[in-house]
Design a protein around this motif. Structure first.
Motif, PDB file in Angstrom:
ATOM      1  N   ASN B 261       0.806  -1.220   0.000  1.00  0.00           N
ATOM      2  CA  ASN B 261       0.000   0.000   0.000  1.00  0.00           C
ATOM      3  C   ASN B 261       0.843   1.276   0.000  1.00  0.00           C
ATOM      4  O   ASN B 261       0.316   2.375   0.114  1.00  0.00           O
ATOM      5  N   VAL B 262       2.164   1.104  -0.125  1.00  0.00           N
ATOM      6  CA  VAL B 262       3.059   2.248  -0.049  1.00  0.00           C
ATOM      7  C   VAL B 262       3.450   2.741  -1.441  1.00  0.00           C
ATOM      8  O   VAL B 262       3.636   3.928  -1.681  1.00  0.00           O
ATOM      9  N   LYS B 263       3.552   1.798  -2.353  1.00  0.00           N
ATOM     10  CA  LYS B 263       4.009   2.097  -3.707  1.00  0.00           C
ATOM     11  C   LYS B 263       3.174   3.207  -4.359  1.00  0.00           C
ATOM     12  O   LYS B 263       1.953   3.215  -4.226  1.00  0.00           O
ATOM     13  N   THR B 264       3.830   4.118  -5.055  1.00  0.00           N
ATOM     14  CA  THR B 264       3.094   5.223  -5.680  1.00  0.00           C
ATOM     15  C   THR B 264       2.349   4.756  -6.927  1.00  0.00           C
ATOM     16  O   THR B 264       2.782   3.844  -7.608  1.00  0.00           O
ATOM     17  N   GLU B 265       1.249   5.446  -7.186  1.00  0.00           N
ATOM     18  CA  GLU B 265       0.398   5.048  -8.308  1.00  0.00           C
ATOM     19  C   GLU B 265       0.671   5.959  -9.495  1.00  0.00           C
ATOM     20  O   GLU B 265       0.956   7.149  -9.334  1.00  0.00           O
ATOM     21  N   PHE B 266       0.571   5.426 -10.682  1.00  0.00           N
ATOM     22  CA  PHE B 266       0.953   6.106 -11.925  1.00  0.00           C
ATOM     23  C   PHE B 266       0.192   7.417 -12.162  1.00  0.00           C
ATOM     24  O   PHE B 266       0.800   8.463 -12.383  1.00  0.00           O
ATOM     25  N   CYS B 267      -1.132   7.395 -12.098  1.00  0.00           N
ATOM     26  CA  CYS B 267      -1.923   8.602 -12.393  1.00  0.00           C
ATOM     27  C   CYS B 267      -1.648   9.715 -11.384  1.00  0.00           C
ATOM     28  O   CYS B 267      -1.583  10.888 -11.753  1.00  0.00           O
ATOM     29  N   ASP B 268      -1.477   9.332 -10.115  1.00  0.00           N
ATOM     30  CA  ASP B 268      -1.169  10.322  -9.073  1.00  0.00           C
ATOM     31  C   ASP B 268       0.149  11.037  -9.365  1.00  0.00           C
ATOM     32  O   ASP B 268       0.256  12.256  -9.257  1.00  0.00           O
ATOM     33  N   GLU B 269       1.153  10.238  -9.730  1.00  0.00           N
ATOM     34  CA  GLU B 269       2.480  10.795 -10.005  1.00  0.00           C
ATOM     35  C   GLU B 269       2.423  11.730 -11.205  1.00  0.00           C
ATOM     36  O   GLU B 269       3.050  12.777 -11.222  1.00  0.00           O
ATOM     37  N   TYR B 270       1.648  11.323 -12.186  1.00  0.00           N
ATOM     38  CA  TYR B 270       1.539  12.138 -13.401  1.00  0.00           C
ATOM     39  C   TYR B 270       0.855  13.461 -13.088  1.00  0.00           C
ATOM     40  O   TYR B 270       1.241  14.505 -13.599  1.00  0.00           O
ATOM     41  N   LYS B 271      -0.149  13.406 -12.221  1.00  0.00           N
ATOM     42  CA  LYS B 271      -0.889  14.619 -11.828  1.00  0.00           C
ATOM     43  C   LYS B 271       0.061  15.579 -11.107  1.00  0.00           C
ATOM     44  O   LYS B 271       0.003  16.792 -11.326  1.00  0.00           O
ATOM     45  N   LYS B 272       0.966  15.015 -10.305  1.00  0.00           N
ATOM     46  CA  LYS B 272       1.930  15.847  -9.583  1.00  0.00           C
ATOM     47  C   LYS B 272       2.782  16.636 -10.571  1.00  0.00           C
ATOM     48  O   LYS B 272       3.065  17.818 -10.380  1.00  0.00           O
ATOM     49  N   ILE B 273       3.200  15.955 -11.648  1.00  0.00           N
ATOM     50  CA  ILE B 273       4.035  16.620 -12.659  1.00  0.00           C
ATOM     51  C   ILE B 273       3.251  17.747 -13.326  1.00  0.00           C
ATOM     52  O   ILE B 273       3.757  18.851 -13.510  1.00  0.00           O
ATOM     53  N   ILE B 274       1.992  17.473 -13.659  1.00  0.00           N
ATOM     54  CA  ILE B 274       1.160  18.498 -14.299  1.00  0.00           C
ATOM     55  C   ILE B 274       1.061  19.727 -13.388  1.00  0.00           C
ATOM     56  O   ILE B 274       1.272  20.857 -13.811  1.00  0.00           O
ATOM     57  N   ASP B 275       0.763  19.461 -12.110  1.00  0.00           N
ATOM     58  CA  ASP B 275       0.610  20.568 -11.160  1.00  0.00           C
ATOM     59  C   ASP B 275       1.897  21.374 -11.018  1.00  0.00           C
ATOM     60  O   ASP B 275       1.880  22.602 -10.938  1.00  0.00           O
ATOM     61  N   LYS B 276       3.037  20.658 -11.008  1.00  0.00           N
ATOM     62  CA  LYS B 276       4.330  21.306 -10.846  1.00  0.00           C
ATOM     63  C   LYS B 276       4.644  22.200 -12.040  1.00  0.00           C
ATOM     64  O   LYS B 276       5.103  23.329 -11.880  1.00  0.00           O
ATOM     65  N   GLN B 277       4.360  21.686 -13.238  1.00  0.00           N
ATOM     66  CA  GLN B 277       4.665  22.444 -14.445  1.00  0.00           C
ATOM     67  C   GLN B 277       3.770  23.666 -14.580  1.00  0.00           C
ATOM     68  O   GLN B 277       4.158  24.675 -15.139  1.00  0.00           O
ATOM     69  N   LYS B 278       2.543  23.551 -14.060  1.00  0.00           N
ATOM     70  CA  LYS B 278       1.634  24.700 -14.089  1.00  0.00           C
ATOM     71  C   LYS B 278       2.128  25.810 -13.160  1.00  0.00           C
ATOM     72  O   LYS B 278       1.812  26.968 -13.339  1.00  0.00           O
ATOM     73  N   GLY B 279       2.888  25.417 -12.140  1.00  0.00           N
ATOM     74  CA  GLY B 279       3.519  26.366 -11.237  1.00  0.00           C
ATOM     75  C   GLY B 279       2.645  26.852 -10.112  1.00  0.00           C
ATOM     76  O   GLY B 279       1.460  26.781 -10.094  1.00  0.00           O
TER      77      GLY B 279
END
Ligand SMILES: Cc1ncc(C[n+]2csc(CCOP(=O)(O)OP(=O)(O)O)c2C)c(N)n1
Ligand code: SF4
Lengths: 88, 279
Positions: B261-279
């Motif tokens: 239950n610790v491993k990160t999930e693909f869609c969540d990680e991708y959303k993080k990148i989107i949010d980061k790039q949006k600034g």
């Protein structure tokens, strides 16, 4: 004569029920949709109380309805969803 | 369904598409129907909205299942179910994406999609119905056909070794892995429920009967006989711990194999990148 009859009737009414349900020939425990049944034999083989017997085509008939305990085994294992319970 | 209430015996019928012709195309007694029942009862218990569920499948007897069910369904190409499902999940991350697949579908032609879906740990529930053969095309050997078993492509016995889908998924990175059989129904429903609730890639391997081909060619009998065979050949995980490797040959270890239950999930990680790039 009448005395002995009464005695036997009294004996009959003493609770010797196996389960909490009261099924009989007219009050069947299960509804079976025979038009969807493919006669795979799974319910007949798996029923722990052996309430079914196959008819000429191998489809189940409830020959011992009074023994049904509503254990769910037949309807969860029916691959064609033919069996449902009459108990709401 | 209200939570405290006992599940009705006819809950299945609400989820079938009424316009379809019933009974289904499957052979009498085919385990696919039992798995379909377990899946529906699990969905009903979890009280999911049926519009939030996408069912994706490839080609095969098993893969006919979404055709009968009233969800968003996608009946795609042979072996590509997980690829399509990845796309659906990516476009609609809120959706529950469920893949129904056969052993040939997931492990032979779709083997690469399978390991990469596991590796990404994308939030998809994959129900793999393992009947040890290619049912639809006439009983050819599949990657899960056991050694020495007869199939139409191995008429003198299979010389190959077989895949263990659970081990494969676990080592490829899936975060929930479990195995059940069509005989052990309550456990099957429980693991499908757990897999649906799990976040990340979850695999449920279901040992099922294809008595029409695998059963007939290997003299395993009809459907009830094969279900009985699964009962005899199954060992729980706890019991298997104390058994030797040789004893476990040709047996099915059932139960939950792996959960992370610790491993990160693909869609969540991708959303993080989107949010980061949006600034
Ligand atoms: C690209 C492609 N190759 C081959 C086929 C033929 N084909 C159809 S179903 C099938 C096997 C399916 O077996 P499995 O996934 O084990 O499902 P089962 O029928 O056993 O449930 C094959 C090889 C196809 N339809 N498309
Ligand atoms: S061929 Fe085998 S897998 Fe296909 S419907 Fe028949 S029993 Fe089921």
């Amino acid at each position: 004569m009448s005395d002995s009859n009464q005695a036997s009737q009294q004996q009959d009414t003493t609770p010797k029920k196996k389960n909490k349900y009261d099924f009989s020939e007219t009050n069947k425990p299960l509804n079976i949709n025979l038009s969807w049944c493919k006669a795979c034999n799974i319910c007949i083989a798996m029923c722990p109380q052996q309430i079914f017997e196959p008819d000429r085509d191998g489809r189940p008939i409830q020959t011992r309805p009074e023994d049904c305990t509503q254990c769910t085994i037949c309807w969860v294992h029916c691959p064609d969803f033919c069996i449902t319970s009459t108990v709401k | 369904m209200a939570t405290a209430e006992k599940q009705k015996s006819d809950v299945m019928l609400d989820y079938l598409i009424p316009q379809k012709k019933f009974p289904s195309v499957w052979c009498p007694g085919c385990g696919n129907g039992i798995v379909m029942g377990a899946f529906i009862r699990a969905v009903d218990k979890l009280e999911y909205d049926r519009n939030d569920i996408a069912m994706v499948s490839g080609i095969g007897c098993t893969s006919r299942m979404p055709v009968y069910l009233d969800f968003n369904s996608l009946h795609t190409m042979h072996g590509r179910a997980l690829a399509f499902a990845t796309g659906v999940k990516f476009a609609q991350p809120k959706m529950k994406v469920v893949v129904i697949t056969g052993d040939g579908d997931a492990l032979a032609i779709g083997g690469n999609h399978f390991i990469h879906a596991c590796r990404r740990n994308i939030d998809i529930t994959c129900i793999l119905i393992n009947n040890h053969t290619y049912g639809m095309t006439g009983g050819q050997g599949s990657p899960t056909t056991p050694s020495d078993a007869i199939s139409t492509t191995t008429p003198f016995g299979n010389v190959e070794k077989h895949f263990d889908p659970c081990d494969l998924a676990k080592s490829a990175g899936a975060s929930y892995v479990a195995r059940g059989t069509v005989y052990h129904y309550p456990q099957l429903e429980k693991i499908i429920t757990a897999a649906l609730e799990h976040k990340g890639f979850s695999l449920v391997e279901v040992i099922s009967n294809c008595h029409t081909y695998y059963g007939r060619l290997n003299k395993k009998g009809d459907a009830p006989a094969m279900l009985d065979m699964f009962k005899d050949l199954s060992v729980t995980k706890a019991k298997a711990k104390n058994m030797e490797q040789e004893e476990l040959e040709n047996k099915f270890v059932i139960g939950k194999m792996h959960e992370d239950n610790v491993k990160t999930e693909f869609c969540d990680e991708y959303k993080k990148i989107i949010d980061k790039q949006k600034g």
